[in-house]
Enzyme design. Structure first.
Site, PDB file in Angstrom:
ATOM      1  CG  ASN A 100       5.292  -4.649  -3.560  1.00  0.00           C
ATOM      2  OD1 ASN A 100       5.574  -3.473  -4.232  1.00  0.00           O
ATOM      3  ND2 ASN A 100       5.704  -4.872  -2.476  1.00  0.00           N
ATOM      4  CG  ASP A 112       0.629  -7.511   3.725  1.00  0.00           C
ATOM      5  OD1 ASP A 112       0.874  -6.932   4.658  1.00  0.00           O
ATOM      6  OD2 ASP A 112       0.028  -7.554   2.869  1.00  0.00           O
ATOM      7  CE  LYS A 146      18.863 -20.645 -10.222  1.00  0.00           C
ATOM      8  NZ  LYS A 146      19.390 -20.968 -11.498  1.00  0.00           N
ATOM      9  CE  LYS A 196      -5.297  -2.235   4.468  1.00  0.00           C
ATOM     10  NZ  LYS A 196      -5.015  -2.438   3.056  1.00  0.00           N
TER      11      LYS A 196
HETATM   12  O1  PMT Z   1       5.493   3.232  -5.290  1.00  0.00           O
HETATM   13  P1  PMT Z   1       4.480   3.626  -6.311  1.00  0.00           P
HETATM   14  O2  PMT Z   1       4.905   2.892  -7.764  1.00  0.00           O
HETATM   15  O3  PMT Z   1       4.611   5.195  -6.528  1.00  0.00           O
HETATM   16  O4  PMT Z   1       3.090   3.204  -5.975  1.00  0.00           O
HETATM   17  C1  PMT Z   1       2.379   3.863  -4.828  1.00  0.00           C
HETATM   18  C2  PMT Z   1       1.691   2.901  -3.670  1.00  0.00           C
HETATM   19  C3  PMT Z   1       0.542   2.278  -4.789  1.00  0.00           C
HETATM   20  C4  PMT Z   1       2.645   1.905  -3.455  1.00  0.00           C
HETATM   21  C5  PMT Z   1       1.235   3.684  -2.551  1.00  0.00           C
HETATM   22  O5  PMT Z   1       0.409   4.514  -3.089  1.00  0.00           O
HETATM   23  C6  PMT Z   1       0.458   2.886  -1.552  1.00  0.00           C
HETATM   24  O6  PMT Z   1      -0.635   2.328  -1.757  1.00  0.00           O
HETATM   25  N1  PMT Z   1       1.498   2.373  -0.676  1.00  0.00           N
HETATM   26  C7  PMT Z   1       0.836   1.490   0.191  1.00  0.00           C
HETATM   27  C8  PMT Z   1       0.818  -0.174  -0.382  1.00  0.00           C
HETATM   28  C9  PMT Z   1       0.421  -0.976   0.653  1.00  0.00           C
HETATM   29  O7  PMT Z   1       1.374  -1.946   1.104  1.00  0.00           O
HETATM   30  O8  PMT Z   1      -0.747  -1.084   1.153  1.00  0.00           O
HETATM   31  P2  PMT Z   1      -1.507  -2.009   2.310  1.00  0.00           P
HETATM   32  O9  PMT Z   1      -2.749  -1.631   2.298  1.00  0.00           O
HETATM   33  O10 PMT Z   1      -1.213  -3.518   1.914  1.00  0.00           O
HETATM   34  O11 PMT Z   1      -0.785  -1.651   3.699  1.00  0.00           O
HETATM   35  C10 PMT Z   1      -1.367  -0.643   4.577  1.00  0.00           C
HETATM   36  C11 PMT Z   1      -0.368   0.254   4.999  1.00  0.00           C
HETATM   37  O12 PMT Z   1       0.426  -0.471   6.166  1.00  0.00           O
HETATM   38  C12 PMT Z   1       0.629   0.981   4.244  1.00  0.00           C
HETATM   39  O13 PMT Z   1       0.944   2.123   4.952  1.00  0.00           O
HETATM   40  C13 PMT Z   1       1.851  -0.009   4.410  1.00  0.00           C
HETATM   41  O14 PMT Z   1       3.185   0.749   4.223  1.00  0.00           O
HETATM   42  C14 PMT Z   1       1.783  -0.616   5.741  1.00  0.00           C
HETATM   43  N2  PMT Z   1       2.501  -1.921   5.845  1.00  0.00           N
HETATM   44  C15 PMT Z   1       1.961  -2.945   5.525  1.00  0.00           C
HETATM   45  C16 PMT Z   1       2.413  -4.160   5.655  1.00  0.00           C
HETATM   46  C17 PMT Z   1       3.354  -4.356   6.617  1.00  0.00           C
HETATM   47  N3  PMT Z   1       3.856  -5.488   6.998  1.00  0.00           N
HETATM   48  N4  PMT Z   1       3.681  -3.322   7.397  1.00  0.00           N
HETATM   49  C18 PMT Z   1       3.264  -1.914   7.128  1.00  0.00           C
HETATM   50  O15 PMT Z   1       3.685  -0.980   7.572  1.00  0.00           O
END
Ligand code: PMT
Length: 435
Positions: free
Chosen positions: A238, A307, A317, A365
């Site tokens: 990503n 995710d 490959k 969330k």
């Molecule tokens: O890294 P940069 O370029 O500076 O950009 C910053 C950012 C946009 C990445 C950052 O500000 C941000 O939003 N990070 C969270 C990105 C994300 O994965 O969001 P989400 O809504 O999909 O996940 C929600 C939360 O669950 C997040 O805290 C994530 O770390 C966590 N998560 C998600 C999936 C997973 N399998 N395990 C998790 O712990």
């Protein structure tokens, strides 16, 4: 003369310029400060004059650029900087110049600051105008270092920085990146915007740098975008650059916390003073987080964790032969697992990367993850979010939603940590959620 109001209302800011390649950026800083309403004076060290002529600053500020303890009014007043009168050390009013400059300035910002000047400051040396003024001023002193990465990371420099911080000097940490010396790492002068903002904050009495309000906390931060292997050469990834998470790690360390940074691959250098745990996949991040979370009192999930991952990673490959369908399975939710495993009193702050700023959805969330707060950022907005220097967010708890307007990620990080400190203190309607 550009910008600087000379109406007695504009704050007097003195810029101290030291000898480094970044000295030319001091001219941009002068302009930025003027645009923010400051009346800017400039003091240059001898070495700085090797990089930029005093005339550049005199032309920008409308004030004589001070280059020597002994020049005094007259010597450098000619555009060439050649002596027109005998050395006096006195200013236009016949006052001892380094004292009058020190007393008149409402803020002194040293940019770029070399390792040498930091060492002089730490030891109280006063062998030229700038170092003498630093000792003589009671105004806030803001320092923006710029130097080679090894010089910045050197134990002597870091010890000097720590000592100066303890004395209340405000640091605008250098950025990481390609340096003039050809190396890559921390040491590049921070943006003039960030430096000017630190000056304005100091003038307004807002000082982030010297507060040690996270001393005693151990903050585990995740950052960057995980990579899920498809085959030996390809991965699902990503756009996360890690900048947001690294900014939080750096700010937490500045504010006195022990920091563990668990980072997916990024182009950034590990921040100085943080325990650094590099990982690649979501599973590796999960393992590292669970391994280190026992000591954490705050966990911040800024990483963009995949995710989904491949149900089976191809050992070979994959060959190009028509359409390819990937069989994906969900990854574990790291934040959810942290919430389940945490000890009493451990705060968990998640992020939410959304395509809008829907607080109700973010709160849902938050509820599902069981975290104490979620930092909602609308990544559909131009100029913020993924791989940007800036961000804007809403810090959402079960009870509150605090807007963090668009600003540099380092400032967003400070605001997030302010909220964490507030939660810890039980302020603002946020109580510490127990597991
Ligand atoms: O890294 P940069 O370029 O500076 O950009 C910053 C950012 C946009 C990445 C950052 O500000 C941000 O939003 N990070 C969270 C990105 C994300 O994965 O969001 P989400 O809504 O999909 O996940 C929600 C939360 O669950 C997040 O805290 C994530 O770390 C966590 N998560 C998600 C999936 C997973 N399998 N395990 C998790 O712990």
């Amino acid at each position: 003369m550009a910008g600087a109001a000379k109406n007695g209302v504009a704050p007097w800011v003195t810029v101290g310029v030291c000898g480094g390649v970044a000295a030319y950026k001091a001219a941009e800083l002068v302009r930025e400060l003027q645009q923010r309403g400051a009346d800017v004076h400039v003091v240059m060290t001898r070495a700085a004059e090797e990089f930029v002529r005093p005339l550049t600053f005199s032309s920008l500020t409308g004030h004589r650029t001070i280059t020597s303890m002994w020049s005094g009014w007259g010597e450098d007043s000619s555009p060439t900087g050649l002596a027109a009168e005998p050395a006096s050390g006195l200013d236009e009013q016949g006052q001892i110049e380094h004292i009058s400059e020190a007393q008149g300035a409402q803020a002194l910002v040293i940019a770029p600051a070399t390792a040498h000047v930091l060492a002089k400051m730490a030891h109280g040396l006063a062998d030229d105008f700038l170092s003498t003024m630093i000792l003589a001023t009671t105004a806030p002193v803001i320092v923006a270092p710029a130097m080679n990465v090894n010089m910045w990371n050197h134990a002597a420099t870091q010890a000097n920085v720590r000592l100066l911080r303890e004395r209340g000097v405000i640091f605008v940490e250098p950025d990481s990146g390609y340096l003039a010396c050809g190396m890559t790492g921390a040491g590049r002068l921070a943006s003039v915007e960030a430096i000017a903002q630190a000056v304005m904050d100091a003038l307004a009495g807002v000082v982030h740098e010297s507060k040690q309000d996270l001393a005693g906390e151990t903050i585990l931060v995740t950052a960057g975008g995980t990579r899920e292997a498809i085959d030996p050469v390809r991965f699902l990834g990503n756009r996360s650059s890690g900048k947001m998470g690294y900014a939080i790690a750096e700010a937490a360390r500045r504010r006195g916390a022990q920091v563990v940074l668990v980072s997916a691959p990024t182009a950034l250098d590990p921040p100085a003073g943080c325990a650094f745990v590099p990982v690649t996949s979501a599973e590796e991040m999960r393992t590292a987080v669970m391994e280190h979370m026992a000591q954490a009192t705050v966990v911040v999930g800024a990483a963009a964790v995949a995710d989904f991952r491949m149900a089976t990673v191809s050992a070979e490959k994959l060959r190009r032969k028509g359409a390819l369908h990937l069989d994906l399975e969900p990854t574990e939710d790291i934040v959810r697992e942290v919430v389940d495993a945490r000890g009493a009193g451990t705060l968990v702050i998640a992020f939410a990367a959304e395509m809008d700023a829907d607080i109700a959805r973010a709160r849902e969330k938050l509820r599902v993850k069981g975290a104490d707060a979620i930092v909602l950022n609308d990544v559909s907005r131009a100029g913020i979010g993924f791989d940007a220097e800036r961000n804007a967010a809403v810090f959402v708890t079960a009870e509150r939603a605090v807007e963090i307007p668009e600003m540099l990620k380092r400032d967003v990080a400070e605001q997030i940590l302010d909220e964490v400190v507030g939660m810890r203190a039980g302020h603002g309607g946020c109580s510490l959620a127990q597991p």
